[in-house]
Design an enzyme around this catalytic site. Structure first.
Site, PDB file in Angstrom:
ATOM      1  N   CYS A 113      -5.662   0.724 -23.723  1.00 38.25           N
ATOM      2  CA  CYS A 113      -5.218  -0.295 -23.516  1.00 38.25           C
ATOM      3  C   CYS A 113      -5.936  -1.775 -23.867  1.00 38.25           C
ATOM      4  CB  CYS A 113      -4.764  -0.809 -22.098  1.00 38.25           C
ATOM      5  SG  CYS A 113      -3.740   0.453 -21.283  1.00 38.25           S
ATOM      6  N   HIS A 258      -2.551  -8.067 -21.210  1.00 36.45           N
ATOM      7  CA  HIS A 258      -2.093  -6.744 -21.190  1.00 36.45           C
ATOM      8  C   HIS A 258      -0.865  -6.278 -20.521  1.00 36.45           C
ATOM      9  CE1 HIS A 258      -1.559  -2.384 -22.236  1.00 36.45           C
ATOM     10  NE2 HIS A 258      -2.201  -2.274 -20.940  1.00 36.45           N
ATOM     11  N   ASN A 288       4.842  -0.567 -21.607  1.00 39.73           N
ATOM     12  CA  ASN A 288       3.165  -0.796 -21.891  1.00 39.73           C
ATOM     13  C   ASN A 288       3.511   0.000 -23.412  1.00 39.73           C
ATOM     14  OD1 ASN A 288       0.686  -0.358 -22.027  1.00 39.73           O
ATOM     15  ND2 ASN A 288       0.509   0.531 -19.921  1.00 39.73           N
TER      16      ASN A 288
HETATM   17  O1  UT7 Z   1      -2.259   0.112 -18.995  1.00 41.27           O
HETATM   18  C1  UT7 Z   1      -2.833   0.643 -17.769  1.00 41.27           C
HETATM   19  C2  UT7 Z   1      -2.077   1.761 -17.635  1.00 41.27           C
HETATM   20  N1  UT7 Z   1      -1.468   1.962 -16.264  1.00 41.27           N
HETATM   21  C3  UT7 Z   1      -1.313   1.172 -15.338  1.00 41.27           C
HETATM   22  O2  UT7 Z   1      -1.997   0.028 -15.584  1.00 41.27           O
HETATM   23  C4  UT7 Z   1      -0.655   1.544 -14.172  1.00 41.27           C
HETATM   24  C5  UT7 Z   1      -0.999   1.064 -12.811  1.00 41.27           C
HETATM   25  N2  UT7 Z   1      -0.200   1.522 -11.643  1.00 41.27           N
HETATM   26  C6  UT7 Z   1       0.896   1.192 -11.703  1.00 41.27           C
HETATM   27  O3  UT7 Z   1       1.681   0.350 -12.363  1.00 41.27           O
HETATM   28  C7  UT7 Z   1       1.781   1.861 -10.431  1.00 41.27           C
HETATM   29  O4  UT7 Z   1       0.708   2.428  -9.595  1.00 41.27           O
HETATM   30  C8  UT7 Z   1       3.028   2.711 -10.576  1.00 41.27           C
HETATM   31  C9  UT7 Z   1       4.161   1.833 -11.308  1.00 41.27           C
HETATM   32  C10 UT7 Z   1       2.492   3.744 -11.802  1.00 41.27           C
HETATM   33  C11 UT7 Z   1       3.435   3.491  -9.295  1.00 41.27           C
HETATM   34  O5  UT7 Z   1       3.802   2.169  -8.464  1.00 41.27           O
HETATM   35  P1  UT7 Z   1       3.392   2.530  -7.020  1.00 41.27           P
HETATM   36  O6  UT7 Z   1       3.961   1.366  -6.158  1.00 41.27           O
HETATM   37  O7  UT7 Z   1       1.745   2.467  -6.838  1.00 41.27           O
HETATM   38  O8  UT7 Z   1       3.951   3.746  -6.353  1.00 41.27           O
HETATM   39  P2  UT7 Z   1       3.367   4.976  -6.074  1.00 41.27           P
HETATM   40  O9  UT7 Z   1       2.475   5.737  -7.105  1.00 41.27           O
HETATM   41  O10 UT7 Z   1       2.388   4.776  -4.834  1.00 41.27           O
HETATM   42  O11 UT7 Z   1       4.419   5.918  -5.560  1.00 41.27           O
HETATM   43  C12 UT7 Z   1       5.544   5.659  -4.734  1.00 41.27           C
HETATM   44  C13 UT7 Z   1       6.361   6.625  -4.591  1.00 41.27           C
HETATM   45  C14 UT7 Z   1       5.883   8.291  -4.522  1.00 41.27           C
HETATM   46  O12 UT7 Z   1       6.665   8.874  -3.803  1.00 41.27           O
HETATM   47  P3  UT7 Z   1       6.253   9.305  -2.196  1.00 41.27           P
HETATM   48  O13 UT7 Z   1       5.148  10.070  -2.201  1.00 41.27           O
HETATM   49  O14 UT7 Z   1       6.139   8.002  -1.307  1.00 41.27           O
HETATM   50  O15 UT7 Z   1       7.449  10.180  -1.644  1.00 41.27           O
HETATM   51  C15 UT7 Z   1       6.131   8.608  -5.961  1.00 41.27           C
HETATM   52  O16 UT7 Z   1       6.379   9.925  -6.054  1.00 41.27           O
HETATM   53  O17 UT7 Z   1       7.167   6.643  -5.586  1.00 41.27           O
HETATM   54  C16 UT7 Z   1       7.473   7.911  -6.375  1.00 41.27           C
HETATM   55  N3  UT7 Z   1       7.444   7.717  -7.860  1.00 41.27           N
HETATM   56  C17 UT7 Z   1       8.754   7.275  -8.355  1.00 41.27           C
HETATM   57  N4  UT7 Z   1      10.065   7.200  -7.728  1.00 41.27           N
HETATM   58  C18 UT7 Z   1      10.995   7.120  -8.779  1.00 41.27           C
HETATM   59  C19 UT7 Z   1       6.683   7.683  -8.718  1.00 41.27           C
HETATM   60  N5  UT7 Z   1       7.121   7.495  -9.895  1.00 41.27           N
HETATM   61  C20 UT7 Z   1       8.418   7.201  -9.785  1.00 41.27           C
HETATM   62  C21 UT7 Z   1       9.655   7.149 -10.409  1.00 41.27           C
HETATM   63  N6  UT7 Z   1      10.841   6.881  -9.976  1.00 41.27           N
HETATM   64  N7  UT7 Z   1       9.350   6.786 -11.825  1.00 41.27           N
END
Ligand code: UT7
Length: 331
Positions: A113, A258, A288
């Site tokens: 990135c 970014h 992204n």
């Molecule tokens: O360029 C750099 C690349 N990446 C980044 O910068 C990513 C940085 N991180 C993020 O943007 C966020 O952490 C995410 C968008 C990836 C995830 O958001 P979050 O608020 O941190 O969610 P989480 O990982 O804590 O997950 C919460 C819940 C989980 O379920 P449980 O365990 O609470 O039951 C996940 O399994 O959301 C679930 N989940 C989804 N649900 C529906 C994860 N992905 C999805 C999805 N749709 N696509």
């Protein structure tokens, strides 16, 4: 010593729009979840047959036209990507061939990135020392062919899109114009926090049936960990480039961060105390696109008339590696 001016910008994205509802048909997710957690509404994914080099060429041609410069004026190509068309050679040489150029060096940069900011740093150094006068800097990604479209991969698959962005960098003697300062960093302790394990030369064989079954060829991420570091490192490194120039966030006319997650951009904006009109976001429409996000956003901002000569423009990035960096440009 000359400075490096950005004299033209361009971008290219696939025509195919993939909405959050489209994704919800393939995996257990929803438009509501994706919008709320990431701000993304849709992204572009390539159709079979489109290569990264082809998108990069279209972005480059658009940037050359914007700059009013012929392709033959390009002295060197720097190309950032984490999704090269082939394991080797790098996409840069395919782009060079598509542009009909010969002999000019092609450097593929693997800073994920942060590829565009790393590329600015390299190209700026070349131009300042007089090694090259005009450098084509491109960020290009095809993420869609490498994503796990099942529920197993939903945390990653909903985030990423395809596209290319390009900038023409050229030596200038104009006072008050060009790149002022760039800082780049990395911390390999977090290499596996956002990565793709296979196929790789560290594995014997590089890709096995077991790897495929376990999904090791798909990218994996600890999203919360990446988020936490991103919102700390981006304001920090932007502070470093501002301080180096004796400037503050109050001097910034436009920040192009970014585009990883709208919530990350909003938290960075808040920490820096910037108003909405001074931060450019387009993740809503493209997701992204990794190394391509900043040059795509820059090209769009330019076409929307958001950049005026003399403006102070900031770029800031964070991503896999971890790598991060920032650059300040007097437009
Ligand atoms: O360029 C750099 C690349 N990446 C980044 O910068 C990513 C940085 N991180 C993020 O943007 C966020 O952490 C995410 C968008 C990836 C995830 O958001 P979050 O608020 O941190 O969610 P989480 O990982 O804590 O997950 C919460 C819940 C989980 O379920 P449980 O365990 O609470 O039951 C996940 O399994 O959301 C679930 N989940 C989804 N649900 C529906 C994860 N992905 C999805 C999805 N749709 N696509």
């Amino acid at each position: 010593m000359p400075r490096t001016a950005i004299i033209g910008t361009g971008f290219d994205v696939p025509e195919r729009v993939v909405t959050n509802d489209d994704l919800a048909r393939w995996m257990d997710t929803s438009d509501e979840w994706i919008r709320e957690r990431t701000g993304i509404e849709e992204r572009r994914w390539v159709e079979e047959g489109t290569t990264g080099a082809a998108m990069a060429r279209r972005a480059a041609e658009s940037a050359l036209a914007d700059a009013g410069v012929a392709a033959e004026a390009v002295d060197a190509i720097v190309l950032g990507t984490l999704s090269p068309d082939h394991f080797f050679p790098g996409t840069g040489v395919f782009l060079q061939r598509e542009l009909g150029l010969r002999d000019v060096p092609c450097l593929d940069l693997r800073a994920q990135c942060s590829g565009f900011v790393y590329g600015l740093s390299v190209a700026d150094a070349w131009i300042r020392v007089g090694q090259y006068r005009t450098v084509l800097l491109v960020g290009v990604e095809i993420q869609s062919t490498g994503l796990d479209r099942s529920t197993r991969g939903r945390d990653m698959a909903v985030l990423f899109g395809d596209g290319a962005g390009a900038a023409i960098l050229q030596a200038t003697d104009e006072p008050n114009r060009g790149i002022l300062s760039t800082r780049i960093h990395a911390d390999g302790r977090f290499a596996e926090t956002l990565w793709a394990d296979a196929s790789s030369s560290a594995r014997h064989p590089r890709l096995s049936v077991e790897d495929l079954e376990a999904g090791r060829h798909f990218p994996r991420m600890d999203g919360r960990e990446v988020f936490k570091h991103a919102v700390r490192r981006m304001p920090e490194v932007l502070g470093q480039v501002l301080e180096a120039e004796g400037l503050t966030t109050a001097d910034l006319d436009l920040l192009i961060p970014h585009q990883a997650n709208l919530r990350i951009s909003q938290m960075v904006q808040k920490r820096l105390g910037l108003s909405d009109d001074r931060v450019y976001n387009n993740i809503q429409r493209y997701g992204n696109t990794t190394a391509a996000t900043i040059p795509i956003a820059l090209a769009e901002a330019s076409r929307e008339g958001r950049l005026r000569r003399g403006d102070l423009v900031g770029f800031v990035a964070f991503g896999s590696g971890f790598t991060w960096g920032a650059s300040l440009v007097r437009w």
